[in-house]
Each structure stands twice: as C-alpha cells, then as structure tokens.
Design an enzyme around this catalytic site. Structure first.
Site, mmCIF file in Angstrom:
data_model
loop_
_atom_site.group_PDB
_atom_site.id
_atom_site.type_symbol
_atom_site.label_atom_id
_atom_site.label_comp_id
_atom_site.label_asym_id
_atom_site.label_seq_id
_atom_site.Cartn_x
_atom_site.Cartn_y
_atom_site.Cartn_z
ATOM 1 N N THR A 136 0.866 -1.191 0.000
ATOM 2 C CA THR A 136 0.000 0.000 0.000
ATOM 3 C C THR A 136 0.893 1.229 0.000
ATOM 4 O O THR A 136 1.966 1.212 0.596
ATOM 5 C CB THR A 136 -0.841 -0.027 1.298
ATOM 6 O OG1 THR A 136 -1.752 -1.114 1.198
ATOM 7 C CG2 THR A 136 -1.593 1.262 1.536
ATOM 8 N N GLY A 181 -5.700 -4.268 7.605
ATOM 9 C CA GLY A 181 -6.726 -3.250 7.776
ATOM 10 C C GLY A 181 -7.737 -3.562 8.860
ATOM 11 O O GLY A 181 -8.272 -2.661 9.508
HETATM 12 N N1 ASP Z 1 -4.082 -1.686 4.882
HETATM 13 C C1 ASP Z 1 -4.365 -2.315 3.637
HETATM 14 C C2 ASP Z 1 -5.672 -3.049 3.735
HETATM 15 O O1 ASP Z 1 -5.918 -3.664 4.742
HETATM 16 C C3 ASP Z 1 -3.315 -3.284 3.203
HETATM 17 C C4 ASP Z 1 -1.914 -2.813 3.345
HETATM 18 O O2 ASP Z 1 -1.635 -1.761 3.872
HETATM 19 O O3 ASP Z 1 -1.045 -3.538 2.892
HETATM 20 O O4 ASP Z 1 -6.412 -3.053 2.777
#
Ligand code: ASP
Length: 349
Positions: free
Chosen positions: A214, A267
């Site tokens: 991300t 998340g």
């Molecule tokens: N936070 C993101 C999600 O849960 C994934 C990530 O940060 O890698 O969609």
C-alpha cells in the site's frame, strides 16, 4: 562603510528570513510494511525499491520547495507509486479471490478536515485522484463502486480496463493463496498479457511482505497545509467486497491542522483501532514534541497488543515520523536542509 555593512547585514537577514519561510515544508511517505528483512531481497530488487522511494520523495520535496500545495503534491507522488508495479496500488495491485483488482483510496486535508474516499474501484487509473475529486467536487466523503466509477466518468478522470492493473507476480500470488484456501482458481482476466514465468523467490518475498505495498504520502506545504493520502489494492485474495482501512477516514488516513497520518498493515486491526485518528488525538494531548510518542503508543503498544501488524508515516507539527511493528517498511522522508532519507529495514533510521 558602516552603511555598506548595515546594508549587507540587512540583505543577509532578509534573505535568511525569506529562506526560512520559503523552506518550511516537509514530506513523508510509505510503500507498505511487512516481513521485509535483510537477506530476503537480492541487491537488484532492493536497489529498485530504494530508487523508487527516492524518486518519489524527491518529486514531492521539489514540488513543495517550488511552492506547490500539499494537495497537489500528495496526488502527484501517489500517482507515481500507483503507476509503479512494485507497489500494491494502481498497476501491480493485488487480486481478489475472484481474480479482479479492486482499489481503495482516500485523502484528507488538515486545515478544514475535508476528506474524500473511494472503495472497490476497478477501472480508475489513479484512485487517489478520484478520492480528491470526491473531496473537492462532491457533497460526500466516501463513494463505493460502481457509483464511484460513474462519478469518475463525470469528472473526466482517466478510465482503464481492469486488466491494465494486471501483473504476473500478483496474479501468481493470488493463485497460491486461493489454492491454500481450497478455492478454485479464477479464470485469467481477459486482456491480461500471456503468462510468463515467475521466480519463486519473488513470490516468497511478496508473501513475507505480507502482500502489503500500500502507498501513502503526507505533505505539509509552505502555507502550513497538511494533506494525507493513501492508495491500495487491499489484501491478496480478499473476498466478498472486503474493504480495508485505507479508504476509511480515521483508520488508514487522517489529517488535522497539526497532524497527518497514512497507515499500512492488516486493515481489520487498523479499522477497529481507528489508528490514524487515534494518533492525531494522542498528539494533541501530548503537545508539539509528542509525535513519536503518539505514533508508538498506537502502533507499538495498542496495535501490537491487539495482534495487528503494520505501521504508519506521520507529520506531527511538520516533523516526519514513522512507527511500525513489522521487520520492515518501505519509507522515505525529506525536510529542507537535509538529504532525503530512504529506508526499508527496521534497523535503519
Ligand atoms: N491496509 C491495507 C488493507 O488492509 C493493506 C496494506 O496496507 O497492505 O487493505
């Protein structure tokens, strides 16, 4: 002579003041967190990540030094990361268990606490621009697909086929995951390139990265405006329209006049802990010097206690800060007068 000395001093002082004022900006960014350890990556891969982070932070810093707004900077820097297949946003996003790329993004401005967010978009090349359009041109804060896509078309944003986001390594990683989950492998998307071989090592690294990647940027411009933005494909083999923290204001992204946060990690934990907003509230209680303490209280203490993993980048009263409880996080920061800092592993600055 005295007049000359006085004149020169006045000029130096005036220039100094102008310089101090002009140079009052800062930027911090991440490209995901996870089990990224020394020895996991070959030198070439590591250099490619460092180069990408370095280019992104320099782009943002140069724009801020030239007087660009924090909003323009966050959007532009996120664009470059969304266009980079190494990161889990835009091109190179992870696949759902159904074999699609469903993208989430959000952006928030500190001065008036306006925000925009989108979830599950499949055809918008730059989801961060759609989030910005929601903030600036809609009466709403969050749009989900397919309405979000209709709004993107109204706004004249660039639309692409879902196969535009396809990368072989993310596809292979999803195939591995669905097999492990006992699900059937979805058909390869129409328009995807011909299959190409993937190095097993690259797949392993991606899984240890926790399929993170991300991207998030927080910038403070010369007027003191703080903007935070986050963009992601979510988690590998997600199902049932799963939405993570990245498009949720307060969880994955948050900004106040003094604080901006972008998060990355599992998340499901970040949502329940309201991580990004919680850090800004802590900062408010701790005062100007409390940025690192605020971030650590939420990431090292609360998130860890809950069993979650990941991290944040933050500007607390303009100071770049990061905190993560994973072995590594792709990250970079820059403030005037210093060289940009680019780091990957936990034992770096
Ligand atoms: N936070 C993101 C999600 O849960 C994934 C990530 O940060 O890698 O969609």
């Amino acid at each position: 002579m005295r007049r000359l000395v006085f004149g020169v001093c006045a000029m130096v002082l005036a220039n100094g003041a102008a310089l101090a004022q002009e140079q009052d900006w800062s930027i911090v960014l991440h490209g995901g967190a996870g089990v990224i350890e020394r020895g996991d990556m070959d030198a070439e891969t590591e250099a490619a990540y460092r180069d990408a982070l370095d280019a992104a932070i320099r782009l943002g810093g140069d724009m801020l030094a030239d007087g660009a707004s924090a909003m323009d900077v966050v959007e532009a820097v996120v664009h470059t990361l969304e266009d980079d297949p190494k990161f889990n946003s835009g091109v190179g996003a992870v696949f759902t268990a159904e074999g699609r790329n469903e993208l989430d993004a959000s952006i928030m401005r500190g001065s008036d606490m306006q925000a925009g967010a989108v979830s599950g978009v499949t055809t918008v090349r730059h989801p961060i621009s759609l989030a910005r359009a929601v903030l600036e041109n809609s009466p709403h804060v969050m749009l989900q697909s397919p309405g979000a896509e209709a709004f993107a078309a109204d706004q004249g944003l660039e639309l692409v086929d879902n196969s535009y986001f396809f990368t072989e390594r993310r596809w292979a990683s999803m195939v591995r995951a669905v097999r492990r989950m006992g699900l059937s492998v979805p058909p390869r998307p129409e328009g995807a390139p011909e299959p190409e071989p993937i190095r097993e090592g690259a797949l392993d690294l991606m899984e240890r990265e926790h399929a993170f990647g991300t991207v998030g940027v927080v910038a403070r411009d010369q007027s003191g405006e703080v903007v935070a933005g986050t963009s992601t494909g979510g988690t590998t083999a997600k199902r049932w329209g799963r939405v993570g923290d990245s498009p949720i204001i307060g969880a994955g992204t948050y900004a106040t006049p003094a604080c901006g946060v972008s998060a990355t990690g599992t998340g499901e934990y970040f949502i329940r802990l309201n991580v990004a907003a919680r850090i800004c509230t802590q900062l408010e209680m701790l005062g100007e010097e409390g940025g690192q303490q605020a971030a650590d209280a939420v990431i090292q203490d609360a998130l860890t206690a809950m069993g979650g993993d990941g991290g944040v980048v933050m500007l607390g009263h303009g100071e770049p800060i990061w905190s993560f409880n994973t072995p590594g996080m792709y990250r970079a920061s820059w403030t005037p007068g210093d060289e940009p800092v680019v780091s990957i592993y936990g034992d770096e600055d």
